[in-house]
Design an enzyme around this catalytic site. Structure first.
Site, PDB file in Angstrom:
ATOM      1  N   ALA A 170      43.094  31.844  36.072  1.00  0.00           N
ATOM      2  CA  ALA A 170      41.937  31.184  35.898  1.00  0.00           C
ATOM      3  C   ALA A 170      41.076  33.038  35.608  1.00  0.00           C
ATOM      4  O   ALA A 170      40.270  32.190  34.852  1.00  0.00           O
ATOM      5  CB  ALA A 170      41.509  31.175  36.926  1.00  0.00           C
ATOM      6  N   ASP A 171      41.235  33.550  36.141  1.00  0.00           N
ATOM      7  CA  ASP A 171      40.716  35.519  36.643  1.00  0.00           C
ATOM      8  C   ASP A 171      40.786  35.843  34.734  1.00  0.00           C
ATOM      9  O   ASP A 171      40.052  36.278  34.484  1.00  0.00           O
ATOM     10  CB  ASP A 171      41.250  35.861  36.947  1.00  0.00           C
ATOM     11  CG  ASP A 171      40.480  36.105  38.906  1.00  0.00           C
ATOM     12  OD1 ASP A 171      39.696  35.445  39.098  1.00  0.00           O
ATOM     13  OD2 ASP A 171      41.289  36.724  39.390  1.00  0.00           O
ATOM     14  N   LEU A 172      42.320  35.433  34.898  1.00  0.00           N
ATOM     15  CA  LEU A 172      42.337  36.209  33.299  1.00  0.00           C
ATOM     16  C   LEU A 172      41.767  35.285  31.919  1.00  0.00           C
ATOM     17  O   LEU A 172      40.900  35.744  30.668  1.00  0.00           O
ATOM     18  CB  LEU A 172      43.690  36.481  32.561  1.00  0.00           C
ATOM     19  CG  LEU A 172      44.803  37.340  33.074  1.00  0.00           C
ATOM     20  CD1 LEU A 172      46.016  37.517  33.190  1.00  0.00           C
ATOM     21  CD2 LEU A 172      44.470  38.690  32.992  1.00  0.00           C
TER      22      LEU A 172
END
Length: 399
Positions: A170-172
């Site tokens: 989700a961050d990436l």
């Protein structure tokens, strides 16, 4: 010989981000040439001197994430710090932040404040759950988004319970989506002459990455479950045993299935009444996988891959990370790159997966991750501050 021109070299980016999602966006812009100024709190305000979520500054994670940036320490809680920030905004093209949705407004560095100084500014934001709505001010990190975004419910072996994937996806992906949005806004600015606010969230990015798994619910009313190493809908696609490990085989669809059966010496499986169309193969997945596994288990991984490659069936080994980077095709692609650090020496980092004929890959790694405030004096001098003024700012903990 001058360094190759990079596509984003005409843009200046002010990077207020921390942790991973926002810095991932900044890295995309920096790698392709943007002048990214990483604005960080002075050392006196560091509340995680031992390293936060990304670890210590000289650690591999931090060094991989923040290359090609310049570092300016700035205390945005002080009026003079904000004044310096807005002087930078005047000539910048992009501001990036990933505070909780209300923090930037409290600090006075939100989009409207920046837009008043520079109407051409493109302001990029990532939050955990979005900029408004019932969860807007909640803290959000990758694992929470994986859970709420449905990913953990479809990851892992059937019945074993929710499983986190092995990367902060989700961050990436939110970082990559924001980089894409920023570039779209910069292109639009060429027509309108004005910037705009671009924002996404960990939750939105995770849901977008569900893709066909999401549409199975939205369109078909089907709630996907865990499928383990099998493809959720395409059979046979999964992991099969060999004499020395396991391999991946992907033979969905009638044409590839026929090729697989013929290559494995089991043409009878093509017309078997349990497997003679895609629906039956999906319903009888366990039995079909067992029939295939009985053959692959008598061969080495290399033998299976060689056999199926000749037959035109997608297959491949399942590597550990060191084996991945040791693979001859990976080495040929050159995605493992090196950068020289003054203190740490030669560092290995993960390069860009995008290839442009006019911007060769080596050009995308120009500078190592900077030390905290490494470029503060130079950047302030560019704004017109002399040595005495810079020393005074440092004494007041503004920088």
């Amino acid at each position: 010989m001058p360094a190759p021109r990079l596509p984003l070299s005409r843009f200046r980016v002010l990077d207020l981000t921390a942790h991973r999602a926002g810095p991932t966006c900044a890295r995309q812009l920096a790698d392709w040439g943007a002048d990214v100024i990483k604005i960080e709190p002075p050392a006196s305000l560091d509340d995680e001197p031992g390293g936060g979520l990304i670890g210590k500054r000289h650690g591999s994670d931090f060094q991989n994430l923040h290359r090609n940036k310049r570092s300016l320490t700035l205390n945005l809680k002080q009026a003079e710090g904000r004044a310096i920030f807005f002087r930078l905004v005047e000539t910048a093209d992009v501001v990036l932040e990933n505070y909780r949705s209300d923090v930037k407004t409290r600090l006075g560095v939100d989009y409207e404040a920046c837009r008043k100084v520079n109407p051409r500014i493109v302001y990029g934001s990532i939050a955990g759950f979005g900029q408004d709505g019932p969860y807007a001010t909640r803290p959000g990190v990758d694992q929470i988004a994986q859970g709420m975004g449905g990913l953990m419910s479809i990851t892992g072996l059937p019945g074993q319970g929710p499983v986190r994937v092995g990367i902060p996806i989700a961050d990436l992906t939110s970082g990559h989506f924001l980089a894409q949005g920023v570039l779209i806004a910069l292109l639009d600015r060429e027509h309108t002459g004005e910037g705009q606010w671009v924002h996404t969230s960990l939750l939105e990015a995770q849901i977008a990455m569900l893709d066909f798994q999401g549409s199975r619910w939205l369109m078909d009313g089907e709630v996907p479950g865990q499928a383990g190493n099998d493809h959720p809908t395409s059979t046979p696609t999964g992991v099969f045993p060999t004499t020395d490990g396991t391999v991946n085989i992907a033979a969905a669809g009638d044409r590839l299935y026929r090729r697989l059966c013929e290559a494995l010496g089991r043409p009878d499986l093509i017309t078997h009444p349990d497997f003679d169309d895609t629906g039956k193969r999906r319903r009888n997945r366990v039995a079909l996988n067992q029939a295939i596994a009985a053959i692959t288990a008598t061969m080495s991984s290399a033998e299976v891959v060689a056999l199926l490659t000749r037959a035109g069936v997608p297959s491949g080994p399942i590597y550990s990370i060191d084996q991945t980077f040791g693979d001859p095709q990976v080495q040929h692609l050159g995605i493992a790159r090196q950068v020289e650090h003054a203190e740490l020496g030669t560092l290995g980092v993960v390069g860009q997966p995008i290839n442009l004929s006019a911007a060769p890959q080596p050009a995308t790694l120009r500078m190592p991750t900077p030390e905290l405030g490494e470029h503060s004096d130079v950047l302030l001098a560019e704004l017109g501050y002399d040595a005495a003024a810079i020393a005074a700012l440092r004494a007041q903990n503004v920088i």
